[in-house]
Scaffold this motif. Structure first.
Motif, mmCIF file in Angstrom:
data_model
loop_
_atom_site.group_PDB
_atom_site.id
_atom_site.type_symbol
_atom_site.label_atom_id
_atom_site.label_comp_id
_atom_site.label_asym_id
_atom_site.label_seq_id
_atom_site.Cartn_x
_atom_site.Cartn_y
_atom_site.Cartn_z
ATOM 1 N N ASP A 1 40.887 47.353 26.692
ATOM 2 C CA ASP A 1 40.210 46.078 27.042
ATOM 3 C C ASP A 1 41.079 45.186 27.757
ATOM 4 O OD1 ASP A 1 37.760 44.402 26.765
ATOM 5 O OD2 ASP A 1 39.060 43.120 25.495
ATOM 6 N N TYR A 2 42.324 45.075 27.272
ATOM 7 C CA TYR A 2 43.341 44.374 28.127
ATOM 8 C C TYR A 2 43.720 44.854 29.394
ATOM 9 C CZ TYR A 2 47.862 42.367 29.215
ATOM 10 O OH TYR A 2 48.963 41.930 29.966
ATOM 11 N N THR A 3 43.612 46.178 29.550
ATOM 12 C CA THR A 3 43.813 46.807 30.914
ATOM 13 C C THR A 3 42.627 46.557 31.744
ATOM 14 O OG1 THR A 3 45.050 48.643 29.757
ATOM 15 C CG2 THR A 3 44.257 48.947 31.853
ATOM 16 N N LEU A 4 41.391 46.699 31.245
ATOM 17 C CA LEU A 4 40.206 46.428 32.138
ATOM 18 C C LEU A 4 40.394 44.909 32.526
ATOM 19 C CD1 LEU A 4 37.535 47.512 33.223
ATOM 20 C CD2 LEU A 4 36.519 46.790 31.163
ATOM 21 N N LYS A 5 40.434 44.264 31.617
ATOM 22 C CA LYS A 5 40.448 42.592 32.101
ATOM 23 C C LYS A 5 41.704 42.213 33.180
ATOM 24 C CE LYS A 5 38.082 41.281 27.948
ATOM 25 N NZ LYS A 5 37.907 40.520 26.640
ATOM 26 N N SER A 6 42.808 42.796 32.788
ATOM 27 C CA SER A 6 44.117 42.392 33.580
ATOM 28 C C SER A 6 43.780 43.032 35.014
ATOM 29 C CB SER A 6 45.283 43.300 33.078
ATOM 30 O OG SER A 6 46.356 43.268 33.941
ATOM 31 N N LEU A 7 43.059 44.237 35.289
ATOM 32 C CA LEU A 7 42.732 44.775 36.535
ATOM 33 C C LEU A 7 41.833 44.017 37.184
ATOM 34 C CD1 LEU A 7 42.759 48.698 35.626
ATOM 35 C CD2 LEU A 7 44.187 47.714 37.167
ATOM 36 N N PHE A 8 40.615 43.671 36.385
ATOM 37 C CA PHE A 8 39.780 42.630 36.895
ATOM 38 C C PHE A 8 40.220 41.416 37.538
ATOM 39 C CE2 PHE A 8 36.329 39.479 36.285
ATOM 40 C CZ PHE A 8 35.575 40.069 36.967
ATOM 41 N N LYS A 9 41.145 40.747 36.609
ATOM 42 C CA LYS A 9 41.670 39.521 36.922
ATOM 43 C C LYS A 9 42.510 39.689 38.247
ATOM 44 C CE LYS A 9 44.361 35.557 35.719
ATOM 45 N NZ LYS A 9 45.193 35.598 36.916
ATOM 46 N N SER A 10 43.477 40.795 38.524
ATOM 47 C CA SER A 10 44.136 41.021 39.583
ATOM 48 C C SER A 10 43.436 41.103 40.790
ATOM 49 C CB SER A 10 45.190 42.075 39.463
ATOM 50 O OG SER A 10 45.817 42.526 40.614
ATOM 51 N N LEU A 11 42.236 41.616 40.797
ATOM 52 C CA LEU A 11 41.244 41.853 42.016
ATOM 53 C C LEU A 11 40.550 40.709 42.341
ATOM 54 C CD1 LEU A 11 39.793 45.444 41.611
ATOM 55 C CD2 LEU A 11 41.187 44.660 43.267
ATOM 56 N N VAL A 12 40.270 40.027 41.340
ATOM 57 C CA VAL A 12 39.738 38.824 41.560
ATOM 58 C C VAL A 12 40.469 37.780 42.171
ATOM 59 C CG1 VAL A 12 38.614 36.491 40.285
ATOM 60 C CG2 VAL A 12 37.764 38.885 39.527
ATOM 61 N N ASP A 13 41.744 37.636 41.973
ATOM 62 C CA ASP A 13 42.609 36.703 42.376
ATOM 63 C C ASP A 13 42.667 36.748 43.886
ATOM 64 O OD1 ASP A 13 43.237 35.476 40.013
ATOM 65 O OD2 ASP A 13 45.371 36.450 39.697
ATOM 66 N N LYS A 14 42.919 38.296 44.117
ATOM 67 C CA LYS A 14 42.992 38.568 45.712
ATOM 68 C C LYS A 14 41.656 38.340 46.811
ATOM 69 C CE LYS A 14 45.989 42.424 44.644
ATOM 70 N NZ LYS A 14 46.100 43.836 44.856
ATOM 71 N N ILE A 15 40.508 38.470 45.890
ATOM 72 C CA ILE A 15 39.311 38.400 46.525
ATOM 73 C C ILE A 15 38.922 37.015 46.585
ATOM 74 C CG2 ILE A 15 36.541 38.486 46.228
ATOM 75 C CD1 ILE A 15 37.255 41.041 44.519
ATOM 76 N N VAL A 16 39.087 36.154 45.487
ATOM 77 C CA VAL A 16 38.947 34.631 45.768
ATOM 78 C C VAL A 16 40.043 33.843 46.827
ATOM 79 C CG1 VAL A 16 38.806 32.375 44.493
ATOM 80 C CG2 VAL A 16 37.841 34.431 43.593
ATOM 81 N N LYS A 17 41.071 34.246 46.587
ATOM 82 C CA LYS A 17 42.097 33.843 47.704
ATOM 83 C C LYS A 17 41.623 34.135 49.302
ATOM 84 C CE LYS A 17 46.815 33.787 48.887
ATOM 85 N NZ LYS A 17 46.696 33.882 50.539
ATOM 86 N N GLU A 18 41.010 35.119 49.432
ATOM 87 C CA GLU A 18 40.404 35.784 50.508
ATOM 88 C C GLU A 18 39.244 34.702 51.058
ATOM 89 O OE1 GLU A 18 40.978 37.033 54.227
ATOM 90 O OE2 GLU A 18 42.197 37.881 52.528
ATOM 91 N N ILE A 19 38.310 34.615 50.031
ATOM 92 C CA ILE A 19 37.221 33.782 50.157
ATOM 93 C C ILE A 19 37.636 32.264 50.548
ATOM 94 C CG2 ILE A 19 35.281 32.384 49.115
ATOM 95 C CD1 ILE A 19 35.069 34.827 47.259
ATOM 96 N N ARG A 20 38.897 31.737 50.072
ATOM 97 C CA ARG A 20 39.189 30.496 50.467
ATOM 98 C C ARG A 20 39.793 30.230 51.709
ATOM 99 N NH1 ARG A 20 41.179 27.988 44.333
ATOM 100 N NH2 ARG A 20 38.886 28.241 43.504
ATOM 101 N N ASP A 21 40.797 31.189 51.884
ATOM 102 C CA ASP A 21 41.495 31.191 53.027
ATOM 103 C C ASP A 21 40.574 31.315 54.352
ATOM 104 O OD1 ASP A 21 43.637 31.090 51.620
ATOM 105 O OD2 ASP A 21 44.408 32.972 51.943
ATOM 106 N N THR A 22 39.778 32.197 54.218
ATOM 107 C CA THR A 22 38.638 32.414 55.275
ATOM 108 C C THR A 22 37.810 31.219 55.623
ATOM 109 O OG1 THR A 22 38.716 34.931 54.753
ATOM 110 C CG2 THR A 22 37.004 33.884 56.286
ATOM 111 N N GLY A 23 37.477 30.554 54.427
ATOM 112 C CA GLY A 23 36.724 29.323 54.578
ATOM 113 C C GLY A 23 37.607 28.433 55.250
ATOM 114 N N PHE A 24 38.569 27.971 54.774
ATOM 115 C CA PHE A 24 39.617 26.861 55.483
ATOM 116 C C PHE A 24 39.663 27.408 56.875
ATOM 117 C CE2 PHE A 24 40.628 25.944 51.030
ATOM 118 C CZ PHE A 24 40.166 24.501 50.946
ATOM 119 N N ALA A 25 39.779 28.636 57.307
ATOM 120 C CA ALA A 25 40.148 28.899 58.632
ATOM 121 C C ALA A 25 39.084 28.668 59.553
ATOM 122 C CB ALA A 25 40.454 30.467 58.540
ATOM 123 N N ILE A 26 37.844 28.823 59.166
ATOM 124 C CA ILE A 26 36.630 28.653 59.764
ATOM 125 C C ILE A 26 36.454 27.183 59.915
ATOM 126 C CG2 ILE A 26 33.848 28.683 59.615
ATOM 127 C CD1 ILE A 26 34.972 31.519 60.284
ATOM 128 N N GLY A 27 36.635 26.453 59.036
ATOM 129 C CA GLY A 27 36.579 24.855 59.087
ATOM 130 C C GLY A 27 37.529 24.354 60.489
#
Length: 439
Positions: free
Chosen positions: A313-339
């Motif tokens: 369960d810890y491994t699964l959540k750790s993998l999930f969080k690591s990917l979410v961090d990268k995904i959300v960072k890209e969502i924000r960086d791309t949004g600010f770049a578009i602005g």
């Protein structure tokens, strides 16, 4: 094929000594070369049960190719074979080194369970052989007590044999052998990924799971058989098996159970993911347990760490969080770049209540929600981009909403790396279309 059915080309070079038995695909015999004068010079001859089966013939050729690729003292060397004639009607054979010693199954039947420290050392040596195979691009897929020989009956020298259903990564694009419609496996430990219609029949993590099954067998003299029984219990949790394992020191047993807890998870992504990772856990079982009364704090910390880090369960959540961090960072960086690209009057912002942390993750449901706002201050109109991500059995899926329509922007394996370049381009198109529609 009929003309050569009785032909036995191996008899031109090799003399029968004794039978070794038969497996699912072929017969094995001890032989010696016709030209040798030393009776101790023995080898192993393998022939096919059904010489007319095109799949078996091609598989023998693949096995010979794999064995010739590997160069390890713990894997038998090929001495002779005519497997390159698999497309002809000539009966096929292969001759390999003869390894003196019992199979692991014979050893257990004769002597019973293996001493705990000896078993741990044996598994660590076996893992080194398996890791070498994986580094060479070859996955064994049939690791069981019959396929491990203990050289000279010394329990520190395992030899891995029978690569008959192994998979070599050089054949990754070929689907003529072990397609998803075929079932693999053995009666030692049935794995769900080896069943029909599985897309994970060619995964090195299955070898790691089978090696943990070998450790269980050495300590109990019982086959694990399946990851879950009718009472939904893993092999080491079943009542009779617990009685046998209870003879191990309580300190060691606690650590051993954390290894088995993870090894026998149903989902492949929740088991041990790499050999080095498992070796670290096994190394703790090789260290002497210090008097707990003198080391209460240290042992408590160790127990917490083992329980936490060995938890799937810890491994699964750790993998999930690591990917979410990268995904959300890209969502924000791309949004600010578009602005910035849109220029004066456009104001991009994060609209998750001012929370600067990456996304709002619901670990109980393995979901996250992110919102990003691009406002035009002159028109007082804005586009609110809402993103929802969730974990399936083995993937993260990211969806966006625009005019109540759900659009899939990304799908990535929990163990993989997202294609951020493609994801960024889809995000740009999504943002610009949304701003154009809204403003």
């Amino acid at each position: 094929m009929a003309k050569n059915k009785k032909n036995q080309p191996w008899k031109e070079k090799w003399i029968f000594v004794k039978d070794l038995g038969s497996g699912g695909q072929g017969y094995t015999q001890v032989v010696k070369h016709k030209d040798t004068t030393a009776s101790e010079e023995f080898y192993v001859l393998k022939t096919l049960k059904n010489q007319e089966d095109a799949e078996r013939r091609k598989r023998m050729h693949r096995e010979v190719t794999d064995l010739k690729t590997l160069d390890s003292p713990n894997i038998p060397k090929v001495i002779d074979s005519n497997s390159e004639e698999f497309n002809s009607n000539v009966p096929l054979y292969m001759v390999t080194e003869y390894i003196e010693g019992n199979t692991l199954k014979q050893q257990i039947l004769e002597q019973g369970v293996i001493d705990f420290s000896v078993a741990i050392n044996f598994i660590k040596n076996l893992l080194k052989v398996i890791e070498y195979c994986h580094e060479s691009g070859i996955f064994h897929r049939d690791i069981k007590p019959d396929n491990i020989i203990i050289r000279n009956n010394k329990l520190d020298d395992p030899v891995l044999i029978d690569f008959g259903i192994s998979f070599n990564e050089i054949y990754v694009d070929e689907t003529d052998l072990t397609g998803t419609w075929q079932q693999l496996g053995n009666r030692f430990l049935g794995l769900p990924e080896f069943r029909l219609k599985s897309n994970f029949q060619r995964d090195p993590r299955s070898d790691i799971t089978q090696s943990c099954g070998i450790l269980f067998f050495m300590l109990t003299a019982l086959y694990p058989v399946e990851l879950r029984d009718q009472e939904d219990k893993k092999p080491h949790q079943r009542h009779e098996n617990q009685k046998i394992l209870s003879k191990i020191s309580a300190d060691y047993l606690r650590l051993l159970n954390t290894i088995f807890d993870r090894a026998f998870e149903w989902q492949l992504d929740q088991r041990w993911q790499s050999i080095p990772e498992l070796e670290i856990a096994l190394s703790r079982l090789s260290e002497p347990i210090i008097n707990e009364q003198k080391n209460d704090i240290r042992n408590s910390i160790e127990a917490i760490r083992n329980q936490l880090y060995s938890s799937p369960d810890y491994t699964l959540k750790s993998l999930f969080k690591s990917l979410v961090d990268k995904i959300v960072k890209e969502i924000r960086d791309t949004g600010f770049a578009i602005g910035r690209e849109l220029g004066d009057g456009f104001s991009p912002s994060i609209t998750t209540g001012g929370d600067e942390k990456l996304g709002k993750i619901d670990f109980a449901k393995l979901r996250f929600i992110e919102q990003f706002n691009i406002e035009n201050i002159f028109s007082n109109k804005n586009f609110v981009a809402k993103f929802i991500g969730y974990a399936t059995a083995n993937e993260i899926v990211v969806l966006s909403e625009r005019n109540e329509e759900k659009i899939e922007l990304l799908r990535v394996s929990l163990n993989g790396e997202p294609d951020l370049v493609s994801f960024r381009e889809r995000l740009r198109s999504f943002y610009l279309k949304g701003v154009e529609t809204s403003i």
